[in-house]
Design a protein around this motif. Structure first.
Motif, mmCIF file in Angstrom:
data_model
loop_
_atom_site.group_PDB
_atom_site.id
_atom_site.type_symbol
_atom_site.label_atom_id
_atom_site.label_comp_id
_atom_site.label_asym_id
_atom_site.label_seq_id
_atom_site.Cartn_x
_atom_site.Cartn_y
_atom_site.Cartn_z
ATOM 1 N N ILE A 383 96.134 12.513 44.427
ATOM 2 C CA ILE A 383 96.160 11.020 45.216
ATOM 3 C C ILE A 383 94.637 10.720 45.638
ATOM 4 N N ARG A 384 93.803 11.402 45.804
ATOM 5 C CA ARG A 384 92.469 10.881 46.256
ATOM 6 C C ARG A 384 91.841 10.251 44.863
ATOM 7 N N ALA A 385 92.153 10.971 43.662
ATOM 8 C CA ALA A 385 91.614 10.578 42.575
ATOM 9 C C ALA A 385 92.079 9.096 42.243
ATOM 10 N N LYS A 386 93.414 8.732 42.468
ATOM 11 C CA LYS A 386 93.999 7.676 42.501
ATOM 12 C C LYS A 386 93.307 6.569 43.191
ATOM 13 N N PHE A 390 91.398 2.962 42.427
ATOM 14 C CA PHE A 390 91.792 1.729 42.930
ATOM 15 C C PHE A 390 90.501 1.113 43.418
ATOM 16 N N VAL A 391 89.513 1.822 44.191
ATOM 17 C CA VAL A 391 88.403 1.408 44.887
ATOM 18 C C VAL A 391 87.616 0.802 43.941
ATOM 19 N N PHE A 392 87.230 1.496 42.785
ATOM 20 C CA PHE A 392 86.576 1.174 41.733
ATOM 21 C C PHE A 392 87.161 -0.205 41.023
#
Ligand SMILES: *Cc1c(COP(=O)(O)O)cnc(C)c1O
Length: 396
Positions: A383-386, A390-392
């Motif tokens: 979830i954090r990687a996703k 998203f931010v990038f």
């Protein structure tokens, strides 16, 4: 006697000379003879050993048949079947996602010597019939399969095999005789990696072949001695010990797996849950018919890439990163880089084994701890990687 009683009592009376309740370990290589060729039924432990013989009788009994041979590994047991029932030029049919070691044995050892092997989707009856040739000698069924937990209809496939004079072998490792009785569904031979649920504590490598027909069994029994891949008395004793709790363990494995599968089905970090106990699983109806519960193995396709998946499997608290399955302690593995590394990548992806696929061998710990261990990892990595992604992409 019912199954659970047979696992404890069949062929396991107290020792007549001492009254010992536990079956003795006959840790001996050879046996004294009264005169040349006159003995008490045993002459050399490669040929036959009392502890191994007890295990062979118990395993055959639990599968509902007469004959059993125990080997030093599941693969050695498979090799005995192939050597006994195939000649160069003969043909074997296996499921598409057959166990990696079976694939390696057939494709890398047998095929170059002039044997033929075809992998078929065994749920497609027409494809199976089309694959049958005059020289087809064995249809190898594995159900549930590894790691997608596909389910194949043993009764239907063995009826097709019988109509063509072909032997049906069922690799019953994932289900164990507690959950699935292939002989009652028409199988000719049952193969076990005893290493898994039957011994059950991740401390033994062992295999077994069980048979109903003495003529099908005889050449396998002959090869057990002639090629010598026999199991040690101590390992047989450990398996006899493990079998006494087989039913209890398998029941708990299946309950825990069902809970985890249901909880993770629909999780935002999981693309797909592979477990035959879910109504959405394509083999669910057949599994309900031919199994009494759905087993302790399930697979998850994480919604992430290879690197994140590797980090996820390397950092679990209770699910230890290791090959194998069927032990009391939970294990996690990454088929793409572990059990199925022998299968070329393009082929692996084509057969649906994504980079994010992980396989759980759910142990008999408390399901709440196991679920927490998986959910924490999903949150921390997937979830954090996703979110980062998203931010990038938002910053671009
Ligand atoms: C482990 C396994 C085997 C091979 O057994 P070993 O004991 O490792 O030699 C065969 N079939 C299945 C389904 C397995 O999981």
């Amino acid at each position: 006697m019912h199954f659970d009683t047979r696992a404890i009592h069949f062929a396991q009376d107290s020792d007549p000379t001492t009254g010992a309740i536990a079956s003795p370990i006959y840790q001996t290589s050879t046996f004294e003879q009264e005169a040349p060729g006159v003995n008490k039924g045993f002459d050399y432990s490669r040929t036959s050993n009392p502890t191994r013989q007890t295990l062979e009788r118990v395993l055959a009994n639990l599968e509902g048949v007469e004959y059993g041979a125990v080997f030093a590994s599941g693969i050695a047991a498979e090799n005995a079947i192939f050597q006994a029932h195939l000649n160069p030029g003969d043909h074997v049919i296996t499921p598409t996602d057959v166990y990696g070691g079976t694939f390696r044995l057939l494709f890398n050892v047998y095929k170059p010597k002039g044997y033929h092997v075809t992998r078929v989707d065994l749920s497609d009856e027409d494809a199976l019939i089309r694959a049958i040739r005059p020289e087809t000698k064995i249809i190898w069924i594995e159900t549930p399969t590894n790691p997608k937990l596909l389910i194949f209809d043993i009764e239907k496939i063995s009826a097709i095999a019988r109509a063509h004079g072909i032997l049906t072998v069922v690799d019953n490792t994932f289900a164990s005789p507690v959950l699935q009785q292939p002989f009652a569904l028409g199988a000719d031979l049952v193969l076990h990696s005893v290493t898994k649920y039957l011994s059950g504590h991740s401390d033994v490598i062992q295999g077994a072949v069980l048979a109903r027909d003495p003529e099908v069994f005889a050449p396998i029994k002959y090869l057990q001695n002639a090629t010598g891949a026999t199991a040690s008395a101590f390992d047989c004793w450990l398996t006899l010990r493990g079998l006494k709790t087989l039913s209890l363990r398998v029941e708990r494995h299946a309950q825990n797996a069902q809970k985890i599968a249901e909880s993770l089905d629909g999780h935002s970090a999981v693309n797909k849950v592979y477990y035959p106990g879910l109504a959405s699983h394509p083999g669910h109806d057949i599994a309900r018919r031919q199994m009494s519960a759905f087993g302790g193995v399930l697979s998850l396709e994480l919604d992430t890439d290879l690197e994140t998946t590797k980090r996820f499997v390397s950092t679990r608290k209770y699910f230890k990163l290791a090959e194998s399955l069927g032990g009391v302690k939970s294990l996690i593995c990454h088929p793409a880089s572990m059990t199925h590394a022998a299968i070329p990548r393009e082929e692996r992806i084509a057969s649906g084994l994504a980079d994010g696929l992980i396989r759980l061998s759910v142990g008999i710990e408390d399901a709440r701890d196991l679920l927490e261990d998986i959910e924490e990892g999903l949150d921390e990595f997937v979830i954090r990687a996703k979110k980062r992604e998203f931010v990038f992409s938002g910053a671009e």
